[in-house]
Enzyme design. Structure first.
Site, PDB file in Angstrom:
ATOM      1  CE  LYS A  56     -45.223 -40.388 -14.004  1.00 55.10           C
ATOM      2  NZ  LYS A  56     -45.067 -38.961 -14.284  1.00 55.10           N
TER       3      LYS A  56
ATOM      4  CG  ASP B  24     -44.415 -40.634  -7.542  1.00 54.05           C
ATOM      5  OD1 ASP B  24     -45.002 -41.670  -7.189  1.00 54.05           O
ATOM      6  OD2 ASP B  24     -44.326 -40.282  -8.725  1.00 54.05           O
TER       7      ASP B  24
END
Length: 408
Positions: A75, A122
């Protein structure tokens, strides 16, 4: 346990205007900036030849993102580029003139002032944002959806962020962050888009596309199939965008893979009219990084044209993928893959090994000539959960259940 849906509205050609933001020149600029960080290193691409033989396909390639910047997930590739672009705008400089070291310079930091980034996550995206902010001496505020892992929260806290778990799902947490950004003057770095918020999500998608550029430098030949975890679709759109720009005449088949608790792309492809579908509620899945019920609007508009199909999977599918990666066939490399990283492997294995799924395999045009690319997007980002699944057998692969579901 596993359902497939072919995208009946897939375009027969690649429109150059749809992939212009993922051109080789643009993504080379992205990767050039990412490489200015002293911890940048190309992550490994594995060829699982023994497994390919077992599954009856030509090749199975796996890009292992657990090595990315020491953060155990991909990410940060989006976040680092999006933040750099935000800072470039504030400094009124082109991104090509920036480096990570320059942004850490005391005089540059004085020019930038006291900045705070905010994001919903998350775990992996938020940790990447917090890490970049900490590296630059800036602040970050991270909010996580209900049910998020405490281990992932602690990893974000360790990067110096103000982080809390909310009492609502991911999509509602995004809205909370947007409101906080407006009220407090924070810079929101989110990988999903909505009307009026498109520029930063595109930068994030381009950041992810740099992974595709790395892959093509490592591959001996282009893949015929790419199985991509969907989530909101930003990562899948970025990877697909680069491959489609590179091979417009013979593009690889892009197959989206989702948890069945948050399968908005699968449900959209299932629709006769192709209208974008959202999924609400808690979306209780161990694939926390994919528990997103509302697609990135821009990514959806792109993927609904160019994705070949979608697969909706139960948690048992990704647990199977984690065990396959962690216990490879003789001669193949081991890959430590977490719950959101391994679902594509579990899906590929079932499609190629279960007679009950032979029609689904044919629908997705997977055969002996297929060269399949997977990306393990994260490692054991929650080590305890990883051990519970891989060592202790949580979420067993109930093949009898699969056969019952398919009435076989």
């Amino acid at each position: 346990m596993l359902k497939t849906e072919k995208n009946r509205r897939q375009w027969s050609h690649v429109d150059s205007s749809d992939v212009q933001e993922f051109s080789e020149a643009k993504i080379d600029t992205v990767l050039s900036f990412q490489r200015t960080h002293d911890r940048y290193a190309e992550t490994p691409l594995r060829s699982l030849d023994a497994l390919a033989g077992e599954l009856g396909v030509s090749k199975v390639y796996v890009k292992d993102e657990s090595y990315r910047f020491g953060l155990n997930a991909f990410k940060v590739m989006g976040g680092i580029y999006a933040i750099a672009n935000c800072l470039a705008e504030k400094l009124k400089l082109p991104i090509e003139d920036l480096s990570f070291e320059m942004l850490k310079d005391k005089k540059v930091k004085e020019q930038l002032g006291d900045l705070t980034f905010i994001s919903a996550t998350d775990g992996n995206h938020g940790r990447g944002i917090a890490w970049v902010a900490h590296e630059l001496g800036l602040k970050s505020v991270i909010r996580m959806p209900k049910g998020s892992s405490l281990k992932r929260l602690e990893a974000i806290q360790a990067e110096g962020a103000d982080v809390e778990i909310s009492d609502v799902n991911y999509d509602e947490t995004v809205r909370i962050c947007d409101q906080m950004a407006r009220e407090n003057g924070y810079l929101m770095i989110q990988d999903t888009s909505w009307p009026g918020y498109e520029k930063i999500p595109l930068w994030i998608m381009q950041g992810y596309a740099a992974i595709a550029m790395e892959i093509l430098d490592q591959l001996p030949e282009p893949p015929t199939h790419i199985l991509l975890q969907a989530g909101v679709g930003s990562y899948a759109g970025g990877i697909a965008g680069y491959f489609l720009h590179k091979y417009p005449e013979a593009p690889p088949k892009i197959i989206l893979v989702e948890p069945n608790q948050a399968d908005c792309y699968f449900k959209s492809f299932e629709n006769e009219d192709g209208a974008m579908q959202s999924v609400g509620g808690e979306m209780a899945t161990i694939m926390a990084g994919l528990a997103c019920g509302e697609p990135n609007q821009a990514a959806y508009e792109f993927l609904c044209k160019y994705a070949y199909g979608a697969i909706s999977c139960s948690d048992e599918v990704t647990a199977l993928g984690m065990r396959i990666y962690g216990n490879p066939m003789k001669g193949d490399a081991q890959v430590i893959s977490g719950e959101s990283g391994a679902v594509t492997m579990g899906a590929l294995y079932l499609l190629c090994s279960e007679a009950a799924l032979v029609s689904s395999k044919k629908e997705l045009a997977i055969d002996r000539s297929s060269r399949v690319l997977l990306i393990s997007t994260e490692g054991d980002t929650d080590a305890e959960s990883y051990r519970n699944i891989v060592w202790k057998g949580e979420y067993p692969n109930l093949l009898g259940k699969l056969r019952d579901e398919l009435n076989v």
